[in-house]
Design a protein around this motif. Sequence first.
Motif, short mmCIF file in Angstrom:
data_model
loop_
_atom_site.label_atom_id
_atom_site.label_comp_id
_atom_site.label_asym_id
_atom_site.label_seq_id
_atom_site.Cartn_x
_atom_site.Cartn_y
_atom_site.Cartn_z
N PRO A 71 0.83 -1.21 0.00
CA PRO A 71 0.00 0.00 0.00
C PRO A 71 0.86 1.26 0.00
O PRO A 71 1.90 1.32 0.65
CB PRO A 71 -0.80 -0.13 1.30
N VAL A 72 0.42 2.28 -0.74
CA VAL A 72 1.09 3.58 -0.77
C VAL A 72 0.03 4.66 -0.79
O VAL A 72 -1.10 4.45 -1.25
CB VAL A 72 2.01 3.74 -2.01
N SER A 116 6.90 -4.16 -4.80
CA SER A 116 7.72 -3.00 -4.45
C SER A 116 7.20 -1.70 -5.07
O SER A 116 7.94 -0.94 -5.70
CB SER A 116 9.18 -3.23 -4.86
N LEU A 117 5.92 -1.43 -4.88
CA LEU A 117 5.29 -0.25 -5.46
C LEU A 117 5.71 1.03 -4.74
O LEU A 117 5.73 1.10 -3.52
CB LEU A 117 3.77 -0.40 -5.38
N LYS A 118 6.07 2.07 -5.53
CA LYS A 118 6.30 3.41 -5.02
C LYS A 118 5.63 4.42 -5.95
O LYS A 118 5.48 4.15 -7.15
CB LYS A 118 7.81 3.72 -4.92
N VAL A 130 6.70 3.57 -9.77
CA VAL A 130 7.80 2.64 -10.04
C VAL A 130 7.51 1.36 -9.28
O VAL A 130 7.06 1.40 -8.12
CB VAL A 130 9.16 3.21 -9.61
N LEU A 131 7.73 0.22 -9.93
CA LEU A 131 7.55 -1.08 -9.29
C LEU A 131 8.54 -2.07 -9.89
O LEU A 131 9.26 -1.75 -10.85
CB LEU A 131 6.11 -1.57 -9.44
N GLY A 210 16.10 -8.38 -2.04
CA GLY A 210 15.95 -6.97 -2.33
C GLY A 210 14.50 -6.58 -2.57
O GLY A 210 13.70 -7.35 -3.10
N GLY A 211 14.17 -5.34 -2.18
CA GLY A 211 12.83 -4.80 -2.40
C GLY A 211 12.92 -3.30 -2.54
O GLY A 211 13.78 -2.77 -3.24
N THR A 212 12.06 -2.60 -1.83
CA THR A 212 12.04 -1.14 -1.92
C THR A 212 13.29 -0.51 -1.31
O THR A 212 13.56 0.67 -1.52
CB THR A 212 10.81 -0.57 -1.20
N ASP A 213 14.07 -1.30 -0.56
CA ASP A 213 15.32 -0.78 -0.01
C ASP A 213 16.42 -0.68 -1.05
O ASP A 213 17.50 -0.16 -0.76
CB ASP A 213 15.79 -1.65 1.16
N HIS A 214 16.18 -1.17 -2.25
CA HIS A 214 17.20 -1.15 -3.31
C HIS A 214 16.96 -0.06 -4.34
O HIS A 214 17.74 0.06 -5.29
CB HIS A 214 17.28 -2.51 -4.00
N PHE A 215 15.90 0.74 -4.18
CA PHE A 215 15.69 1.84 -5.12
C PHE A 215 14.82 2.91 -4.46
O PHE A 215 14.14 2.68 -3.46
CB PHE A 215 15.03 1.35 -6.41
N ASP A 216 14.87 4.10 -5.03
CA ASP A 216 13.99 5.18 -4.60
C ASP A 216 13.67 6.03 -5.82
O ASP A 216 14.34 5.94 -6.87
CB ASP A 216 14.64 6.02 -3.51
N MET A 217 12.66 6.88 -5.70
CA MET A 217 12.23 7.68 -6.83
C MET A 217 11.84 9.08 -6.37
O MET A 217 11.53 9.32 -5.21
CB MET A 217 11.03 7.03 -7.52
N SER A 218 11.89 10.00 -7.31
CA SER A 218 11.39 11.36 -7.11
C SER A 218 10.64 11.74 -8.37
O SER A 218 10.50 10.93 -9.29
CB SER A 218 12.55 12.33 -6.85
N THR A 219 10.19 12.96 -8.43
CA THR A 219 9.48 13.41 -9.62
C THR A 219 10.41 13.61 -10.81
O THR A 219 9.94 13.83 -11.93
CB THR A 219 8.75 14.74 -9.33
#
Length: 749
Positions: A71-72, A116-118, A130-131, A210-219
Amino acid sequence: MTVRATKFTPKVLLSAPRRSAGVPNEAGTTVLYTTSTYSFESHEKAVELRVLDVKSGESVLLVQDNGVSDPVWLEDKVFAYLKSGKEGKTEVIVGSVENLHGEHHVAGAIDAPVGSLKAKKLADGSYAVVLSALANSKGELYNPETAPKTQSTGKLYKGLFVRHWDKYVGKEKSVLWYSTLRRDKGSFKLSKLVNALKTTGLECPIPPFGGTDHFDMSTSGIIFVAKDPDLDPALSVKCNVYYIPIDEFSNDSTPCPLKIFVPGFEGASTSPVLSADGKKAAFLMMKTGGYEADLSHVFIMPDTTKPYYIINLLADLRGRPRWTRSPQSLAFSNDGESIYMTAEDVGYGRLFMLSSIWHKEMTLPSMVTKHGYISDVRPLKSGSVFVSGSSLTDDSFYSILDTKSLTRSIQEPPDVWSHSSSRHGTTFGLKRSQVSEMWFPAANPSINKEVHAWVYKPSNFDEKEKYPLAYLIHGGPQGSWADSWSTRWNPAIFAEAGYIVVAPNPTGSTGYGQDFTNAIRQNWGGDPYQDLVHGFEYIKENMPEIDTDRAVALGASYGGYMMNWILGHELGRSFKALVNHDGIFSFMGLLATEELYFPFYDLGGTPWSAPANSNPKAKKTQETFGSMTPDAWRKWDPSQYLSEWNTPTLVVHNSKDYRLCISEGLAAFNVLQARGVESEFLTFPDENHWVLKPENSLLWHKVVLNWINKHVGLPPFSQEDEDSDEFYGGVREKDEEPATMMAQGNGHT
């Protein structure tokens, strides 16, 4: 759980709802989370998506579906989540807390399993998404359930990995995909997914964990880590950090990832994060090649448009670390001026904060939390921080901390708000007074003078009584027993069964300085074993409430190795029985593991020498790890002391454990049986290095507790006849592939 358990048992542990990390909205007023509950009556799992109101503490069910995950928040009252369905397909669904009982609508259907939804809100009111999902060799979405099946089951490999953790490796890679969510007549629609890593050969998140700790996103972009594609993954831990600037998330022409070059750093990387405005970045990176437990350095990128400029945040001018703790995760404060980091520290998983990170005169991180184990950090718009964690008595707590009040004189800010799913353990019948700590002399005082251990007493402890000892040895070996909850090796289970549990953190443990962690290299059966001897002697001399004549020792992974080592040495004579779960029998057997860099580094090199005219790959391996003679490689090998094996031992080893192959457990059991030593063998053909399935885990607990209880004079934990189907998973030896079979007679985690 709404009712207090009359007694904390394995069934209570395994059937209690397992709550995910909380996901607060920006305002910190509501929290999304999932719970997973297993019923031993229906033999089914139930997953719920819930929303928790911070002000009232009321939790409301949003969705009950076993496919719900990730969930996000899109806005303060609008959220999205993933829902897996039939034939491996996944739906992206959007809902609102203003219409709790209304229909959530499907924004998009994806023809593959994803995770790994963001999401981030864009300037035009849409959302960048991003997923992660598998891609085939053409860079297209891969669905293993609908992919064409071959007539042959054969797999031909021309390089490593052949298998990893519990799966044989295929040609498909885990990659990042991006898309947009746009409003369309009151609902949201998901645009076509774009492979952000197509044609790069990179894999992110990195398997197997690995999951969401392996990437991040911005606009404006995506930052991620991936294994170095030019190195053999089984012989190297080296990860690179990459940044992809993205002007339009609706554009299917992906820019080439920019590699962030960090001179002199050949180790693993994790936790890449971007500031809220996307203008700054940070990540963790290790220096030593081949060593997965090296110190993590904190790197800051002040300007994502200038990825060539980075700062080693906690290092001096020569690059030497100024802080002895190794961070595990990072998060920017909402204003981007401070950074939060989690790190193990003396048996706790603490949250630290480094303020004013852009000043030249930087201080060391300030401790934000003292107790428990923080597993997830979410900075809030108000400047406070939301954390998720657990402890030895509390399976899940959420807290909002006012870090603005953090000063040198006030080192632990007050909770603005907190919520515990188990009411701080009371629903389990547990209380914090059962847990204490002790310190005893270390084998090598030149590094650390003392060794730390946790002590867990029964809830009905009577100081007039004497209790048998359960001596727990952790895995890793670079790991620790910490103030955290576990559904696999929970000290409370043994304490409530009538033991006093002592869980030491000997040489090699994490959270006591990097030198203490590093000291186990080429020293597996040396200082760590002597630390355990010292700990046992300390208990015998200083803890009259413990009956050391009725002591048992248990361990998994490296702890299982230590059970085999103890069997061949004097300490083994001090225990009535041992439990060896997935332990190492012989170091030569480690050549069948998947991550070869682990034994090559930890044992001091390869067990062979490369000739001068060897090929480049052999030379590279020797340069990275060095070499040893076979005799030196076997210095700490338990199989060299088989003539001393006499202590009754339960051996547990699983068929899908590709980290430490089942032959290690079978060899240990075969030797015990051939020597006439009382022993049993428990195996689960459908489990890996861990026992995760609830029914299997319940049986594991029954067998382990029955085994140790029998040898210390306690009544059997489980009264089932061990010749019944209960102990054979419903099938007998005559069946070809028993689901679970027990025969009579924690390698790295």
